[in-house]
Scaffold this motif. Structure first.
Motif, PDB file in Angstrom:
ATOM      1  N   TYR A 285       0.646  -1.196   0.097  1.00  0.00           N
ATOM      2  CA  TYR A 285      -0.056  -0.099   0.024  1.00  0.00           C
ATOM      3  C   TYR A 285       1.114   1.214   0.030  1.00  0.00           C
ATOM      4  O   TYR A 285       0.653   2.242  -0.791  1.00  0.00           O
ATOM      5  CB  TYR A 285      -1.019  -0.073   1.292  1.00  0.00           C
ATOM      6  CG  TYR A 285      -2.044   1.134   1.239  1.00  0.00           C
ATOM      7  CD1 TYR A 285      -3.233   1.012   0.525  1.00  0.00           C
ATOM      8  CD2 TYR A 285      -1.768   2.301   2.008  1.00  0.00           C
ATOM      9  CE1 TYR A 285      -4.078   1.858   0.707  1.00  0.00           C
ATOM     10  CE2 TYR A 285      -2.896   3.261   1.973  1.00  0.00           C
ATOM     11  CZ  TYR A 285      -3.849   3.004   1.148  1.00  0.00           C
ATOM     12  OH  TYR A 285      -4.875   4.187   1.418  1.00  0.00           O
TER      13      TYR A 285
ATOM     14  N   VAL B  62      -3.141   5.477  -5.372  1.00  0.00           N
ATOM     15  CA  VAL B  62      -4.337   5.422  -4.226  1.00  0.00           C
ATOM     16  C   VAL B  62      -4.874   6.823  -4.253  1.00  0.00           C
ATOM     17  O   VAL B  62      -4.076   7.810  -4.326  1.00  0.00           O
ATOM     18  CB  VAL B  62      -3.442   5.248  -2.770  1.00  0.00           C
ATOM     19  CG1 VAL B  62      -4.745   5.023  -1.892  1.00  0.00           C
ATOM     20  CG2 VAL B  62      -2.949   3.989  -2.669  1.00  0.00           C
TER      21      VAL B  62
ATOM     22  N   ILE C 253      -7.537   0.276  -1.255  1.00  0.00           N
ATOM     23  CA  ILE C 253      -6.313  -0.898  -1.533  1.00  0.00           C
ATOM     24  C   ILE C 253      -6.545  -1.119  -3.030  1.00  0.00           C
ATOM     25  O   ILE C 253      -7.368  -1.661  -3.394  1.00  0.00           O
ATOM     26  CB  ILE C 253      -6.407  -2.050  -0.792  1.00  0.00           C
ATOM     27  CG1 ILE C 253      -6.557  -1.467   0.684  1.00  0.00           C
ATOM     28  CG2 ILE C 253      -5.506  -3.105  -1.108  1.00  0.00           C
ATOM     29  CD1 ILE C 253      -6.626  -2.732   1.545  1.00  0.00           C
TER      30      ILE C 253
END
Length: 425
Positions: free
Chosen positions: A197, A206, A337
């Protein structure tokens, strides 16, 4: 009202050759700490299921907490277990959402819960002997293995969307397993997701707009299961879901036997109640928009590492999971995610599900020199991995998991029956 747990020793330590029994506890600060550790252990796998299936993460967390508390009540506070999201549901949910939407998938989850609860009642009345006869180790291992390997294309589809992020995530999962010991080593999936991440954030994959808009406190996003009497097409999703019942039975029975071996053999008598509890929890999830539940190996690992089997810690974990489910902000973060992270972690995770099936064969010393075991496993695995599909004249579709499960059970029992007949003929 007095709480049902007795204090273990001085409540501060566990001796080298001691375990804290389900009906005992350590001091409450330590018990709360252990409960939080169980939350961390279950969290990675529990939130991955809704992320992979498109279900609301906070709803799944909420129902996993509710299900855990119900499990503890129905098993009379004698069986420590956390009911997290079952990976066995991923493939049928994905197929059902594609054909009948979320309502159709939830109907499948609900149906599995009803059937599992009925099995629990039967086991409570008759014992587990018939389960062992229906699913000997070669059959149980094949069913678990083919469910994991059937998901390989889904992992690939996410992996190729951001290969570098996926590789970083996968490497983090593998390295953390090797480098870390104890609880950190058991949380390799969570660590892999965090590392992946961070890499995705750095590379701009993201988006945080939805997180900023989400409230800190609020009800989960509930969804109702579809009504098969109003929409008969929903009956067609059941063949893909019903084999999951066999997996949930195997997982619950294995969990109970593990706890019984470490604490008290009389725990085995709770098998029927455990299956009933998991069934009820899955029914509730299916009604409201959560994924089906199962006993969690991650939490079994925590108990093995700490030697604390106290159900008090699971009450803490269940309550905290419910509280997490009441935070839309948590769900919004989970939903950010990206595909690359999911591709990396599921490459390992889906393979591990398959390997659990292989482990069932190894632990039970399945003899693959015998043709009955060879053909049972070989045929079921190919059908599951290739995802064979059969659509009946009535429009009911059987996917690779359903057909592979049927093949494993039918081939084993048919070959065994013929072999016995030949000996007596």
């Amino acid at each position: 009202m007095a709480l049902p747990w007795t204090l273990h020793g001085d409540g501060k330590a566990v001796g080298a050759n001691e375990v804290v029994a389900p009906g005992a506890r350590l001091t409450w600060p330590r018990t709360i700490g252990l409960g939080m550790q169980h939350v961390v252990a279950m969290f990675g796998a529990t939130f991955l299921v809704p992320v992979l299936t498109g279900f609301p993460p906070t709803t799944t967390l909420f129902f996993s907490g509710i299900g855990t508390l119900l499990f503890l009540l129905i098993t009379k506070n004698r069986l420590p277990s956390y009911l997290g999201s079952s990976f066995a549901f991923i493939a049928p949910i994905t197929a059902a959402v594609a054909s009948e939407g979320m309502g159709g998938a939830l109907f499948g989850v609900l149906a599995v819960g009803v059937l599992l609860a009925l099995v629990g009642v039967i086991v409570q009345l008759t014992g587990t002997g018939w389960i062992d006869a229906l699913m000997p180790p070669v059959v149980a291992g094949a069913i678990v293995a083919l469910i994991g390997f059937n998901l390989a294309p889904a992992a690939k589809n996410n992996f190729v969307q951001a290969p570098l992020t996926a590789i970083i995530t996968l490497a983090a999962v593998i390295l953390s397993t090797v480098l870390f010991r104890g609880i950190l080593g058991r949380l390799s999936i969570v660590i892999g997701v965090v590392v992946g991440y961070i890499a995705a954030v750095i590379s701009g994959e993201v988006k945080f707009e939805a997180v900023e808009k989400a409230a800190w406190i609020g009800l989960p996003e509930f969804h109702l299961a579809g009504n098969p009497f109003a929409n008969p097409a929903l009956w067609g999703v059941l063949p893909a879901f019903l084999p999951v019942v066999l997996v949930l039975i195997a997982e619950n029975v294995g969990h109970i036997r593990g706890v019984a071996q470490m604490t008290d053999p009389s725990v085995n008598k709770l098998t029927g109640r455990a299956l009933l509890s998991d069934g009820v929890a899955t029914v509730l999830a299916g009604f409201g928009g959560g994924s089906g539940t199962t006993t969690y190996g991650e939490n079994i690992g925590v108990m093995a590492a700490t030697r604390v089997y106290s159900t008090a810690a699971y009450w803490v974990a269940g309550i905290f999971a419910v509280l997490l489910g009441l935070s839309p902000k948590v769900g919004a973060v989970i939903n950010t995610i990206p595909a690359g992270v999911l591709g990396g972690v599921t490459t390992a995770l889906y393979g591990l599900i398959g390997i659990i099936g292989v482990k069932i064969w190894l632990d039970n010393k399945v003899d693959f020199s015998k043709p009955v075991n060879q053909f049972t496993a070989a045929t079921a695995l190919i059908i599951g991995i290739a995802d064979y599909t059969w659509v009946t004249g009535g429009g009911v579709s059987f996917n690779g998991i359903a057909l592979g499960t049927i093949a494993a059970i039918v081939i084993y029992h048919l070959m065994t029956l013929i072999a016995r007949w030949r000996k007596t003929a």
